[in-house]
Design a protein around this motif. Sequence first.
Motif, PDB file in Angstrom:
ATOM      1  N   VAL A 127     -61.055  32.488 -15.284  1.00  0.00           N
ATOM      2  CA  VAL A 127     -60.406  32.812 -16.551  1.00  0.00           C
ATOM      3  C   VAL A 127     -60.815  34.231 -16.954  1.00  0.00           C
ATOM      4  N   THR A 128     -59.858  35.037 -17.298  1.00  0.00           N
ATOM      5  CA  THR A 128     -60.119  36.413 -17.721  1.00  0.00           C
ATOM      6  C   THR A 128     -59.688  36.593 -19.166  1.00  0.00           C
TER       7      THR A 128
ATOM      8  N   ALA B 110     -59.695  46.159 -23.265  1.00  0.00           N
ATOM      9  CA  ALA B 110     -60.934  45.601 -22.688  1.00  0.00           C
ATOM     10  C   ALA B 110     -60.644  44.266 -22.000  1.00  0.00           C
ATOM     11  N   THR B 111     -61.308  44.051 -20.867  1.00  0.00           N
ATOM     12  CA  THR B 111     -61.179  42.776 -20.156  1.00  0.00           C
ATOM     13  C   THR B 111     -62.565  42.248 -19.807  1.00  0.00           C
ATOM     14  N   HIS B 112     -62.643  40.941 -19.643  1.00  0.00           N
ATOM     15  CA  HIS B 112     -63.918  40.320 -19.275  1.00  0.00           C
ATOM     16  C   HIS B 112     -63.631  39.069 -18.459  1.00  0.00           C
ATOM     17  N   SER B 113     -64.300  38.948 -17.320  1.00  0.00           N
ATOM     18  CA  SER B 113     -64.182  37.764 -16.487  1.00  0.00           C
ATOM     19  C   SER B 113     -65.164  36.711 -17.006  1.00  0.00           C
ATOM     20  N   VAL B 114     -64.643  35.623 -17.521  1.00  0.00           N
ATOM     21  CA  VAL B 114     -65.465  34.607 -18.184  1.00  0.00           C
ATOM     22  C   VAL B 114     -66.204  33.763 -17.139  1.00  0.00           C
ATOM     23  N   ALA B 115     -67.511  33.680 -17.290  1.00  0.00           N
ATOM     24  CA  ALA B 115     -68.311  32.908 -16.324  1.00  0.00           C
ATOM     25  C   ALA B 115     -68.110  31.413 -16.511  1.00  0.00           C
ATOM     26  N   SER B 116     -67.995  30.968 -17.768  1.00  0.00           N
ATOM     27  CA  SER B 116     -67.888  29.532 -18.038  1.00  0.00           C
ATOM     28  C   SER B 116     -66.832  29.289 -19.118  1.00  0.00           C
ATOM     29  N   PHE B 117     -65.746  28.639 -18.713  1.00  0.00           N
ATOM     30  CA  PHE B 117     -64.666  28.311 -19.655  1.00  0.00           C
ATOM     31  C   PHE B 117     -64.657  26.791 -19.821  1.00  0.00           C
ATOM     32  N   LEU B 118     -64.881  26.323 -21.048  1.00  0.00           N
ATOM     33  CA  LEU B 118     -65.025  24.897 -21.311  1.00  0.00           C
ATOM     34  C   LEU B 118     -63.991  24.429 -22.314  1.00  0.00           C
TER      35      LEU B 118
ATOM     36  N   GLN C 124     -56.402  37.296 -25.317  1.00  0.00           N
ATOM     37  CA  GLN C 124     -55.622  36.621 -24.273  1.00  0.00           C
ATOM     38  C   GLN C 124     -56.578  36.044 -23.230  1.00  0.00           C
ATOM     39  N   LEU C 125     -56.398  34.771 -22.934  1.00  0.00           N
ATOM     40  CA  LEU C 125     -57.160  34.103 -21.880  1.00  0.00           C
ATOM     41  C   LEU C 125     -56.161  33.733 -20.793  1.00  0.00           C
ATOM     42  N   ASN C 126     -56.243  34.448 -19.690  1.00  0.00           N
ATOM     43  CA  ASN C 126     -55.236  34.327 -18.618  1.00  0.00           C
ATOM     44  C   ASN C 126     -53.824  34.492 -19.187  1.00  0.00           C
ATOM     45  N   GLY C 127     -53.704  35.470 -20.111  1.00  0.00           N
ATOM     46  CA  GLY C 127     -52.392  35.799 -20.653  1.00  0.00           C
ATOM     47  C   GLY C 127     -51.933  34.936 -21.816  1.00  0.00           C
ATOM     48  N   GLN C 128     -52.713  33.925 -22.210  1.00  0.00           N
ATOM     49  CA  GLN C 128     -52.326  33.042 -23.313  1.00  0.00           C
ATOM     50  C   GLN C 128     -53.133  33.385 -24.560  1.00  0.00           C
ATOM     51  N   ASN C 129     -52.433  33.422 -25.700  1.00  0.00           N
ATOM     52  CA  ASN C 129     -53.054  33.871 -26.940  1.00  0.00           C
ATOM     53  C   ASN C 129     -53.964  32.803 -27.546  1.00  0.00           C
ATOM     54  N   PHE C 130     -55.170  33.253 -27.929  1.00  0.00           N
ATOM     55  CA  PHE C 130     -56.124  32.393 -28.631  1.00  0.00           C
ATOM     56  C   PHE C 130     -56.699  33.171 -29.809  1.00  0.00           C
ATOM     57  N   SER C 131     -56.868  32.497 -30.919  1.00  0.00           N
ATOM     58  CA  SER C 131     -57.500  33.097 -32.088  1.00  0.00           C
ATOM     59  C   SER C 131     -59.002  32.824 -32.033  1.00  0.00           C
TER      60      SER C 131
ATOM     61  N   VAL D 299     -63.102  26.014 -25.995  1.00  0.00           N
ATOM     62  CA  VAL D 299     -61.863  25.723 -26.720  1.00  0.00           C
ATOM     63  C   VAL D 299     -61.748  24.204 -26.881  1.00  0.00           C
ATOM     64  N   PRO D 300     -60.887  23.732 -27.781  1.00  0.00           N
ATOM     65  CA  PRO D 300     -60.690  22.278 -27.912  1.00  0.00           C
ATOM     66  C   PRO D 300     -60.233  21.654 -26.600  1.00  0.00           C
ATOM     67  N   LEU D 301     -60.690  20.438 -26.355  1.00  0.00           N
ATOM     68  CA  LEU D 301     -60.385  19.746 -25.105  1.00  0.00           C
ATOM     69  C   LEU D 301     -58.877  19.624 -24.884  1.00  0.00           C
ATOM     70  N   SER D 302     -58.163  19.213 -25.930  1.00  0.00           N
ATOM     71  CA  SER D 302     -56.714  19.030 -25.793  1.00  0.00           C
ATOM     72  C   SER D 302     -56.008  20.350 -25.483  1.00  0.00           C
ATOM     73  N   THR D 303     -56.514  21.451 -26.054  1.00  0.00           N
ATOM     74  CA  THR D 303     -55.921  22.765 -25.794  1.00  0.00           C
ATOM     75  C   THR D 303     -56.148  23.178 -24.342  1.00  0.00           C
ATOM     76  N   ALA D 304     -57.376  22.959 -23.835  1.00  0.00           N
ATOM     77  CA  ALA D 304     -57.686  23.306 -22.448  1.00  0.00           C
ATOM     78  C   ALA D 304     -56.821  22.506 -21.481  1.00  0.00           C
ATOM     79  N   GLN D 305     -56.610  21.209 -21.798  1.00  0.00           N
ATOM     80  CA  GLN D 305     -55.782  20.380 -20.915  1.00  0.00           C
ATOM     81  C   GLN D 305     -54.318  20.823 -20.960  1.00  0.00           C
ATOM     82  N   ASN D 306     -53.873  21.232 -22.124  1.00  0.00           N
ATOM     83  CA  ASN D 306     -52.475  21.631 -22.289  1.00  0.00           C
ATOM     84  C   ASN D 306     -52.183  22.964 -21.605  1.00  0.00           C
ATOM     85  N   LYS D 307     -53.131  23.902 -21.669  1.00  0.00           N
ATOM     86  CA  LYS D 307     -52.857  25.261 -21.209  1.00  0.00           C
ATOM     87  C   LYS D 307     -53.490  25.616 -19.862  1.00  0.00           C
ATOM     88  N   PHE D 308     -54.526  24.858 -19.437  1.00  0.00           N
ATOM     89  CA  PHE D 308     -55.261  25.284 -18.239  1.00  0.00           C
ATOM     90  C   PHE D 308     -55.395  24.188 -17.184  1.00  0.00           C
TER      91      PHE D 308
END
Length: 414
Positions: free
Chosen positions: A118-119, A125-133, A189-196, A218-227
């Motif tokens: 996940v980037t 600015a960009t950052h490669s995320v080590a742990s996306f939960l 943007q997380l892999n191109g998807q907008n997050f507040s 991020v919320p579990l339901s959001t992660a399942q829906n988008k990732f």
Amino acid sequence: MSFLESARFAAAGVAANKLRSILTTLGILIGIAAVIVLLAVGAGTSNAIKAQIGKLGTNVLTVTRSTTVGGRAGAGSQVGGSRTRSTNLTLDDDKALTDQVLAPDVARTAPIVQAQNVTGTYSSATHSVASFLGTTPSYFAITNSAVASGSLFTEADQQAGNPVAVIGNTVAADLFGNNTASAIGETIQLNGQNFSVAGVLSAKGSSGLSDPDDVVVVPLSTAQNKFTGYAPTLASITVQASSADVMNQAQNELQMILDARHRVDATSRDYQVRNQAQILTTATNTTQTLTILLGAVAAISLLVGGIGVMNIMLVTVTERTREIGIRKAIGASRGSIVAQFLIESLIISVIGGVAGIVLGFAGSAFPVLGVQPEVQPWTVWVSLAVSAVIGLVFGVYPANKAAKLRPIDALRYE
């Protein structure tokens, strides 16, 4: 001759050869200082490890999938050649672990899904995320995660699948610079998807090869829906025991529940449980072993210093043979001669010990390989006692040698 007179003669003997006495004390000084500093480094390392583990959560048990079952590939393995069972961890498993009848020692749980590669992007600015939960709000309480600014996402965000994110300090610093508080309310943007950005987590500090601050939650339901999609498999389930005293009971309870649900036993489990208390015990035992080894190395230098004291005292006895003969000829007892040279040896060792303690405290004020040494009070008293014992033990032989001299032989000595 009284004890005070023996002490006066001993002090005069030490003062008569100042340079030699100073050089002799160096061996004891270095040995005592080494003992204090190295034991302080061991204690500092142990406390740092405990603090770091504590930052990752209190009374935590982590349930993960096993990679193999009975020596075969995990998912879809055949058991007994007639039965297939899943190696998935599911939301139903997570819910079952909160049963207060079957698991009274489990305080709360948090199901977790993870996404790889996940980037995060903000402006240029960009950052490669080590742990996306993706998880539930209880995750933050279990892992002692607090916000430095902003707020955590809520159960309402979880239910609605809102695109909100709580980011770690490392992520915030890379995307927003030193003013991490400015991230609140901004859209990344997380892999191109907008997050507040709802909040920025307080820094926990690096723990060896991993950085617990390089995280996006991020919320579990959001992660399942988008990732990750709504696949039944969870990456892990984080469980918090109700107290540190019932960690093992909580582990037994969750194993009993999962064994029944997955139809496995202790020899064929398709999941693993990592007990934080066991990790802490292992880490503590390792650092204790390291501390003992460091102390042993320092003790060798003390032994060398003691041999140096004995060597110098033997030289002193040889140089003062005629003096010993004169004193014995005019009535000095054997005990008086022994006392004089023992006190002289003791003075040299104790002076070296006190100087070593001062040097040890000074050396422990500075970090060693990133670890802040922590001087243990008992090491000071033990060091002082050891220096005194060295003076007595390594002074006995030279003192006895002096006391055994016959007056006539001593007076003839050239």
